[in-house]
Design a protein around this motif. Structure first.
Motif, PDB file in Angstrom:
ATOM      1  N   SER A  73       0.833  -1.205   0.000  1.00 18.89           N
ATOM      2  CA  SER A  73       0.000   0.000   0.000  1.00 18.89           C
ATOM      3  C   SER A  73       0.866   1.253   0.000  1.00 18.89           C
ATOM      4  N   PHE A  74       1.989   1.204   0.689  1.00 20.83           N
ATOM      5  CA  PHE A  74       2.883   2.361   0.689  1.00 20.83           C
ATOM      6  C   PHE A  74       3.472   2.577  -0.705  1.00 20.83           C
ATOM      7  N   THR A  75       3.934   1.510  -1.334  1.00 20.68           N
ATOM      8  CA  THR A  75       4.500   1.663  -2.680  1.00 20.68           C
ATOM      9  C   THR A  75       3.425   2.084  -3.679  1.00 20.68           C
ATOM     10  N   GLN A  76       2.196   1.609  -3.496  1.00 15.46           N
ATOM     11  CA  GLN A  76       1.088   2.017  -4.370  1.00 15.46           C
ATOM     12  C   GLN A  76       0.784   3.506  -4.188  1.00 15.46           C
ATOM     13  N   TRP A  77       0.809   3.975  -2.951  1.00 16.38           N
ATOM     14  CA  TRP A  77       0.564   5.392  -2.675  1.00 16.38           C
ATOM     15  C   TRP A  77       1.618   6.264  -3.351  1.00 16.38           C
ATOM     16  N   ILE A  78       2.875   5.870  -3.210  1.00 16.35           N
ATOM     17  CA  ILE A  78       3.969   6.628  -3.838  1.00 16.35           C
ATOM     18  C   ILE A  78       3.803   6.624  -5.360  1.00 16.35           C
ATOM     19  N   SER A  79       3.507   5.467  -5.941  1.00 21.09           N
ATOM     20  CA  SER A  79       3.356   5.370  -7.400  1.00 21.09           C
ATOM     21  C   SER A  79       2.196   6.228  -7.896  1.00 21.09           C
ATOM     22  N   ALA A  80       1.080   6.192  -7.176  1.00 18.46           N
ATOM     23  CA  ALA A  80      -0.077   6.987  -7.583  1.00 18.46           C
ATOM     24  C   ALA A  80       0.209   8.482  -7.460  1.00 18.46           C
ATOM     25  N   GLU A  81       0.884   8.861  -6.388  1.00 20.16           N
ATOM     26  CA  GLU A  81       1.205  10.287  -6.213  1.00 20.16           C
ATOM     27  C   GLU A  81       2.145  10.768  -7.309  1.00 20.16           C
ATOM     28  N   ARG A  82       3.125   9.953  -7.657  1.00 18.59           N
ATOM     29  CA  ARG A  82       4.040  10.338  -8.753  1.00 18.59           C
ATOM     30  C   ARG A  82       3.291  10.441 -10.068  1.00 18.59           C
ATOM     31  N   ALA A  83       2.384   9.496 -10.328  1.00 19.56           N
ATOM     32  CA  ALA A  83       1.598   9.546 -11.565  1.00 19.56           C
ATOM     33  C   ALA A  83       0.734  10.806 -11.610  1.00 19.56           C
ATOM     34  N   LEU A  84       0.108  11.154 -10.487  1.00 24.90           N
ATOM     35  CA  LEU A  84      -0.696  12.377 -10.436  1.00 24.90           C
ATOM     36  C   LEU A  84       0.163  13.603 -10.739  1.00 24.90           C
ATOM     37  N   ARG A  85       1.358  13.647 -10.178  1.00 20.24           N
ATOM     38  CA  ARG A  85       2.226  14.805 -10.361  1.00 20.24           C
ATOM     39  C   ARG A  85       2.784  14.902 -11.779  1.00 20.24           C
ATOM     40  N   MET A  86       2.928  13.772 -12.440  1.00 20.25           N
ATOM     41  CA  MET A  86       3.496  13.767 -13.789  1.00 20.25           C
ATOM     42  C   MET A  86       2.417  13.741 -14.880  1.00 20.25           C
ATOM     43  N   GLY A  87       1.153  13.690 -14.488  1.00 25.10           N
ATOM     44  CA  GLY A  87       0.063  13.673 -15.466  1.00 25.10           C
ATOM     45  C   GLY A  87      -0.058  12.352 -16.201  1.00 25.10           C
ATOM     46  N   ARG A  88       0.398  11.275 -15.588  1.00 26.05           N
ATOM     47  CA  ARG A  88       0.319   9.945 -16.209  1.00 26.05           C
ATOM     48  C   ARG A  88      -0.892   9.191 -15.671  1.00 26.05           C
ATOM     49  N   SER A  89      -1.170   8.051 -16.291  1.00 26.24           N
ATOM     50  CA  SER A  89      -2.247   7.191 -15.817  1.00 26.24           C
ATOM     51  C   SER A  89      -1.865   6.605 -14.462  1.00 26.24           C
ATOM     52  N   LEU A  90      -2.873   6.375 -13.639  1.00 23.25           N
ATOM     53  CA  LEU A  90      -2.619   5.781 -12.328  1.00 23.25           C
ATOM     54  C   LEU A  90      -2.246   4.314 -12.476  1.00 23.25           C
ATOM     55  N   PRO A  91      -1.407   3.804 -11.581  1.00 21.15           N
ATOM     56  CA  PRO A  91      -1.034   2.386 -11.647  1.00 21.15           C
ATOM     57  C   PRO A  91      -2.229   1.496 -11.315  1.00 21.15           C
ATOM     58  N   GLY A  92      -2.182   0.280 -11.822  1.00 19.83           N
ATOM     59  CA  GLY A  92      -3.256  -0.676 -11.560  1.00 19.83           C
ATOM     60  C   GLY A  92      -3.236  -1.158 -10.118  1.00 19.83           C
ATOM     61  N   PRO A  93      -4.352  -1.724  -9.682  1.00 23.57           N
ATOM     62  CA  PRO A  93      -4.424  -2.205  -8.294  1.00 23.57           C
ATOM     63  C   PRO A  93      -3.488  -3.393  -8.072  1.00 23.57           C
ATOM     64  N   VAL A  94      -2.860  -3.409  -6.930  1.00 21.81           N
ATOM     65  CA  VAL A  94      -1.930  -4.475  -6.584  1.00 21.81           C
ATOM     66  C   VAL A  94      -2.468  -5.322  -5.431  1.00 21.81           C
ATOM     67  N   MET A  95      -3.038  -4.660  -4.432  1.00 22.32           N
ATOM     68  CA  MET A  95      -3.418  -5.366  -3.204  1.00 22.32           C
ATOM     69  C   MET A  95      -4.726  -6.138  -3.313  1.00 22.32           C
ATOM     70  N   ALA A  96      -5.643  -5.698  -4.151  1.00 16.82           N
ATOM     71  CA  ALA A  96      -6.949  -6.357  -4.214  1.00 16.82           C
ATOM     72  C   ALA A  96      -6.834  -7.860  -4.494  1.00 16.82           C
ATOM     73  N   PRO A  97      -6.022  -8.293  -5.452  1.00 16.72           N
ATOM     74  CA  PRO A  97      -5.889  -9.740  -5.659  1.00 16.72           C
ATOM     75  C   PRO A  97      -5.259 -10.451  -4.458  1.00 16.72           C
ATOM     76  N   VAL A  98      -4.300  -9.807  -3.805  1.00 18.75           N
ATOM     77  CA  VAL A  98      -3.664 -10.413  -2.628  1.00 18.75           C
ATOM     78  C   VAL A  98      -4.695 -10.621  -1.529  1.00 18.75           C
ATOM     79  N   VAL A  99      -5.471  -9.582  -1.255  1.00 19.91           N
ATOM     80  CA  VAL A  99      -6.495  -9.670  -0.216  1.00 19.91           C
ATOM     81  C   VAL A  99      -7.516 -10.745  -0.568  1.00 19.91           C
ATOM     82  N   GLY A 100      -7.940 -10.778  -1.812  1.00 21.15           N
ATOM     83  CA  GLY A 100      -8.907 -11.786  -2.245  1.00 21.15           C
ATOM     84  C   GLY A 100      -8.402 -13.203  -2.067  1.00 21.15           C
TER      85      GLY A 100
END
Length: 117
Positions: A73-100
């Motif tokens: 979740s921490f790495t996902q937060w960092i990746s999403a924040e970087r994508a928002l700042r660079m105007g790129r698409s957000l990264p895909g979900p990582v944790m949902a399959p793990v939790v499932g």
């Protein structure tokens, strides 16, 4: 005053998006905490409902899953924040399959152990 920022590249996104990203991170951290608490609870209060090896195995699975979700979740937060700042698409979900997968494993083991299917 020092203008230190965690993200040095890109532009500040709309604060609503940054705060939504942070809320998502905190929600995943609650999930990680729930996994850890469940693992401790199964081991501490599982009693004779489950065989000792099964109880310990489920507890270990939940504890490890809690750690994995917290780190991911921490790495996902960092990746999403970087994508928002660079105007790129957000990264895909990582944790949902793990939790499932973790929840399905726990449910199947508990059904087999408790119901005796």
């Amino acid at each position: 005053m020092n203008n230190w920022t965690l993200f040095r590249s890109g532009e500040d996104p709309d604060p609503r998006f940054t705060l939504a990203n942070e809320r998502t991170y905190l929600a995943w951290m609650r999930t990680a905490t729930a996994f850890v608490a469940s693992g401790l609870g199964i081991e501490a209060f599982g009693g004779t409902l489950l065989a000792p090896a099964v109880r310990t195995g489920l507890a270990a699975l939940l504890l490890v899953a809690g750690a994995v979700v917290a780190i991911a979740s921490f790495t996902q937060w960092i990746s999403a924040e970087r994508a928002l700042r660079m105007g790129r698409s957000l990264p895909g979900p990582v944790m949902a399959p793990v939790v499932g997968v973790v929840l399905v494993i726990c449910a199947v083991v508990l059904v087999v152990e408790v119901v005796g299917v």
